[in-house]
Scaffold this active site. Sequence first.
Site, PDB file in Angstrom:
ATOM      1  CE  LYS A  50      -4.432   1.124   0.264  1.00 55.23           C
ATOM      2  NZ  LYS A  50      -5.584   0.355  -0.229  1.00 55.23           N
ATOM      3  N   GLY A  68     -20.267   7.258   3.106  1.00 51.04           N
ATOM      4  CA  GLY A  68     -19.235   7.543   2.096  1.00 51.04           C
ATOM      5  C   GLY A  68     -19.880   7.509   0.731  1.00 51.04           C
ATOM      6  N   GLY A  84     -18.058   8.142  -2.341  1.00 53.60           N
ATOM      7  CA  GLY A  84     -16.984   8.276  -3.316  1.00 53.60           C
ATOM      8  C   GLY A  84     -17.051   7.102  -4.281  1.00 53.60           C
ATOM      9  CG  ASN A  85     -14.330   4.037  -7.018  1.00 55.51           C
ATOM     10  OD1 ASN A  85     -14.735   2.921  -6.710  1.00 55.51           O
ATOM     11  ND2 ASN A  85     -13.840   4.288  -8.214  1.00 55.51           N
ATOM     12  CB  ALA A  86     -16.101   2.162  -2.262  1.00 47.79           C
ATOM     13  N   GLY A  87     -18.640   3.940  -2.344  1.00 47.69           N
ATOM     14  CA  GLY A  87     -19.996   4.179  -1.844  1.00 47.69           C
ATOM     15  C   GLY A  87     -20.992   4.544  -2.932  1.00 47.69           C
TER      16      GLY A  87
END
Length: 411
Positions: free
Chosen positions: A103, A214, A216-219
């Site tokens: 990471k 959230g 963003g991309n995931a949410g």
Amino acid sequence: MENAYKNFLASLALVKNLIQLEDNIYNQLLEPKRVLEVNIPVKMDNGKIRIFKGFRAQFNDARGPFKGGIRFHPNVSYDEVRALSAWMALKTAVVGIPLGGGKGGVIVDPRELSERELESLSRGYMQAVYKIVGPESDIPAPDVYTDPRIMGWMLDEYEKIAGKHLPGVITGKPLDIGGSAARSYSTAQGGLYVLEEAMKKLQMKSPATVTIQGFGNAGYNMAKILQKNGHKIIAVSDSRGTVVNCMGLDVDDLYRHKQKTGSVANYMGAEELGFAHCFEQEADILVPAALENSIHKGNAREIKAKLIIELANGPITPEADEILVDMGVLVVPDILANAGGVTVSYFEQVQNAYGYYWEEKDVLQKLKRIMSLAFNEIWVKKEEYKVDMRTAAYILAVERIARAMEDRGMA
Ligand code: NAD
């Protein structure tokens, strides 16, 4: 912020005792193999040089090259990056793809940078870590506040230094320069596949009501995919607020509002609460898709959902985990629930290596098979050891990593 790495070590110690993991293996899993700390000079628009601190943690590569995203966020720290690198090693093992865990991160609020400054920082990061990344050694990808555009700049910088095309050095790229179909929403799509398996196990009624933390991309993608599959999104939060509509939010309309204003706050089609209120909503399913330690002992008891799908990494503290187990909530852990992203990243690398690209439906079919299989393999461990799903996922992952280390004579 609580210490994410300490949380990882506590889970690892628990698993060590359950599976009687040999000390020779266990001791090698207590620290990443390597953590590189870098200082990246960027000439700002005002002509002054600002130095940004960044990291690349390489946790374990017994099962294959290190793999994991790069986060641009003010809270990035040495501890956070090494915890995230450890979780990546577990994640790739859980879904059985031939990769290890790594990471990266930079301490920065990218929203304060101009486009030119952001590009300069992204290229500077790649220059700084160039020597330790590569398609066969360590493959970065996007994470919080990094995106395909940033991956494109980083790829370009890497290839300029290398003097040749090496698209497999980074995943989550734009489609035109070697990205995979479905990668942009694969984390959420993988989350849907495990959510469907979990609903079957709990014999939950479908469609379900869902709260998402959230956007963003995931949410956002999770909200969109769940809505497309007939489920009702009743609450969504981001760093500025929570919006609630018991009749179901119009996800695309809310997204347009966020694009225009930068937040879900002040959305006309819903009631508005502070961002901390999203967990207490009356929904069947809760999807944390923001940052670590969002669910803690102070708010865990407010949760009404019977099923939690951890799209974020490490959103639940160990104390909150215990409370949720006592409350009978099924938590599908991050190292499985959000592994759709790294799985399609792996598909992206395979396609880059072959120079031959798959259709979206083929990607989704392969993703579904891997996610459903991993869910059920973890479920078997859960029953065998009589533990919660997180511990079962750790058992499956650590056993796989340990076997690879033994095969290499590392034990
Ligand atoms: P993102 O930057 O696209 O979105 C993050 C979202 O979280 C934003 O909407 C932000 O407003 C919101 N947020 C921040 N603080 C909040 C708070 N206190 N309350 C509510 N919302 C808050 O990031 P992302 O890529 O969607 O990543 C989110 C999580 O998912 C991270 O934990 C990340 O590691 C994990 N994840 C992402 C991927 C991926 O492919 N994007 C893959 C695996 C795991």
